[in-house]
Write a protein that holds these residues in place. Structure first.
Motif, PDB file in Angstrom:
ATOM      1  N   SER A  42       0.837  -1.189   0.000  1.00 27.04           N
ATOM      2  CA  SER A  42       0.000   0.000   0.000  1.00 27.04           C
ATOM      3  C   SER A  42       0.878   1.247   0.000  1.00 27.04           C
ATOM      4  O   SER A  42       1.818   1.360   0.793  1.00 27.04           O
ATOM      5  CB  SER A  42      -0.900   0.004   1.234  1.00 27.04           C
ATOM      6  OG  SER A  42      -1.698   1.175   1.240  1.00 27.04           O
ATOM      7  N   SER A  43       0.547   2.177  -0.860  1.00 30.74           N
ATOM      8  CA  SER A  43       1.338   3.398  -0.985  1.00 30.74           C
ATOM      9  C   SER A  43       1.375   4.204   0.308  1.00 30.74           C
ATOM     10  O   SER A  43       2.350   4.894   0.586  1.00 30.74           O
ATOM     11  CB  SER A  43       0.798   4.272  -2.122  1.00 30.74           C
ATOM     12  OG  SER A  43      -0.512   4.748  -1.822  1.00 30.74           O
TER      13      SER A  43
ATOM     14  N   VAL B  28       2.362  10.888  -2.698  1.00 31.80           N
ATOM     15  CA  VAL B  28       2.558   9.883  -3.730  1.00 31.80           C
ATOM     16  C   VAL B  28       2.373  10.536  -5.095  1.00 31.80           C
ATOM     17  O   VAL B  28       1.629  11.492  -5.236  1.00 31.80           O
ATOM     18  CB  VAL B  28       1.571   8.700  -3.536  1.00 31.80           C
ATOM     19  CG1 VAL B  28       0.142   9.145  -3.684  1.00 31.80           C
ATOM     20  CG2 VAL B  28       1.880   7.563  -4.463  1.00 31.80           C
TER      21      VAL B  28
ATOM     22  N   LYS C 136       6.687   7.639  -8.369  1.00 32.74           N
ATOM     23  CA  LYS C 136       6.888   6.751  -7.219  1.00 32.74           C
ATOM     24  C   LYS C 136       6.135   5.435  -7.417  1.00 32.74           C
ATOM     25  O   LYS C 136       6.641   4.360  -7.087  1.00 32.74           O
ATOM     26  CB  LYS C 136       6.430   7.423  -5.927  1.00 32.74           C
ATOM     27  CG  LYS C 136       7.339   8.550  -5.480  1.00 32.74           C
ATOM     28  CD  LYS C 136       6.799   9.212  -4.233  1.00 32.74           C
ATOM     29  CE  LYS C 136       7.692  10.365  -3.814  1.00 32.74           C
ATOM     30  NZ  LYS C 136       7.134  11.083  -2.646  1.00 32.74           N
ATOM     31  N   MET C 137       4.922   5.512  -7.945  1.00 34.33           N
ATOM     32  CA  MET C 137       4.139   4.297  -8.167  1.00 34.33           C
ATOM     33  C   MET C 137       4.784   3.422  -9.246  1.00 34.33           C
ATOM     34  O   MET C 137       4.874   2.211  -9.100  1.00 34.33           O
ATOM     35  CB  MET C 137       2.695   4.645  -8.540  1.00 34.33           C
ATOM     36  CG  MET C 137       1.905   5.245  -7.384  1.00 34.33           C
ATOM     37  SD  MET C 137       1.841   4.226  -5.883  1.00 34.33           S
ATOM     38  CE  MET C 137       0.936   2.803  -6.456  1.00 34.33           C
TER      39      MET C 137
ATOM     40  N   THR D 116       7.698   1.689  -7.795  1.00 27.50           N
ATOM     41  CA  THR D 116       7.247   0.619  -6.910  1.00 27.50           C
ATOM     42  C   THR D 116       6.839  -0.609  -7.703  1.00 27.50           C
ATOM     43  O   THR D 116       7.208  -1.736  -7.364  1.00 27.50           O
ATOM     44  CB  THR D 116       6.068   1.107  -6.047  1.00 27.50           C
ATOM     45  OG1 THR D 116       6.524   2.181  -5.232  1.00 27.50           O
ATOM     46  CG2 THR D 116       5.513  -0.007  -5.192  1.00 27.50           C
TER      47      THR D 116
ATOM     48  N   LEU E 175      -3.034   1.899  -4.413  1.00 21.26           N
ATOM     49  CA  LEU E 175      -2.770   3.342  -4.468  1.00 21.26           C
ATOM     50  C   LEU E 175      -3.730   4.007  -3.493  1.00 21.26           C
ATOM     51  O   LEU E 175      -4.924   4.097  -3.740  1.00 21.26           O
ATOM     52  CB  LEU E 175      -2.970   3.873  -5.884  1.00 21.26           C
ATOM     53  CG  LEU E 175      -2.841   5.365  -6.085  1.00 21.26           C
ATOM     54  CD1 LEU E 175      -1.494   5.856  -5.592  1.00 21.26           C
ATOM     55  CD2 LEU E 175      -3.062   5.724  -7.535  1.00 21.26           C
TER      56      LEU E 175
ATOM     57  N   TRP F 230      -3.849   9.861  -4.340  1.00 19.27           N
ATOM     58  CA  TRP F 230      -3.941   9.377  -5.703  1.00 19.27           C
ATOM     59  C   TRP F 230      -4.201  10.483  -6.714  1.00 19.27           C
ATOM     60  O   TRP F 230      -3.882  10.348  -7.893  1.00 19.27           O
ATOM     61  CB  TRP F 230      -5.056   8.324  -5.827  1.00 19.27           C
ATOM     62  CG  TRP F 230      -6.410   8.862  -5.447  1.00 19.27           C
ATOM     63  CD1 TRP F 230      -6.988   8.829  -4.213  1.00 19.27           C
ATOM     64  CD2 TRP F 230      -7.327   9.545  -6.287  1.00 19.27           C
ATOM     65  NE1 TRP F 230      -8.206   9.431  -4.228  1.00 19.27           N
ATOM     66  CE2 TRP F 230      -8.451   9.886  -5.503  1.00 19.27           C
ATOM     67  CE3 TRP F 230      -7.330   9.909  -7.620  1.00 19.27           C
ATOM     68  CZ2 TRP F 230      -9.555  10.565  -5.996  1.00 19.27           C
ATOM     69  CZ3 TRP F 230      -8.434  10.581  -8.130  1.00 19.27           C
ATOM     70  CH2 TRP F 230      -9.530  10.905  -7.323  1.00 19.27           C
TER      71      TRP F 230
ATOM     72  N   CYS G 206      -1.490  11.404  -9.193  1.00 23.69           N
ATOM     73  CA  CYS G 206      -1.014  10.429 -10.185  1.00 23.69           C
ATOM     74  C   CYS G 206      -1.693  10.601 -11.529  1.00 23.69           C
ATOM     75  O   CYS G 206      -2.782  10.895 -11.707  1.00 23.69           O
ATOM     76  CB  CYS G 206      -1.243   9.013  -9.691  1.00 23.69           C
ATOM     77  SG  CYS G 206      -0.192   8.629  -8.285  1.00 23.69           S
TER      78      CYS G 206
END
Length: 80
Positions: A29-30, A38, A42-43, A46, A73, A77, A80
């Motif tokens: 989990s972020s 976030v 970064k996602m 990951t 996420l 969010w 993003c």
């Protein structure tokens, strides 16, 4: 008169296997890594780590292969 109960004899009880997973849900989990800070970069980094087959020593195995099948996420969010 006999009262009926909600308890069923063992022979009628649903089998645990019908409801239980073979393994617990495993994921990432972020929030625990980034909190609300976030972003897409970064996602993506990951996801690359989760699927990198050189992360687990002494094997050609990724965290995904080891059962980590979820990447959540969480809050933040919107960036993003």
């Amino acid at each position: 008169a006999a009262r009926s109960t909600s308890l069923r004899p063992d022979s009628e009880a649903p089998r645990l296997e019908a409801f239980a997973a073979r393994t617990p849900p495993m994921g990432w989990s972020s929030w625990y890594a980034f909190g609300p800070d976030v972003d897409q970069a970064k996602m993506e980094a990951t996801f690359a780590v989760l699927t990198n087959r050189s992360i687990i020593p002494a094997g050609n195995t990724s965290l995904f292969d080891a059962g980590y099948t979820y990447a959540n996420l969480d809050d933040g969010w919107q960036a993003c």
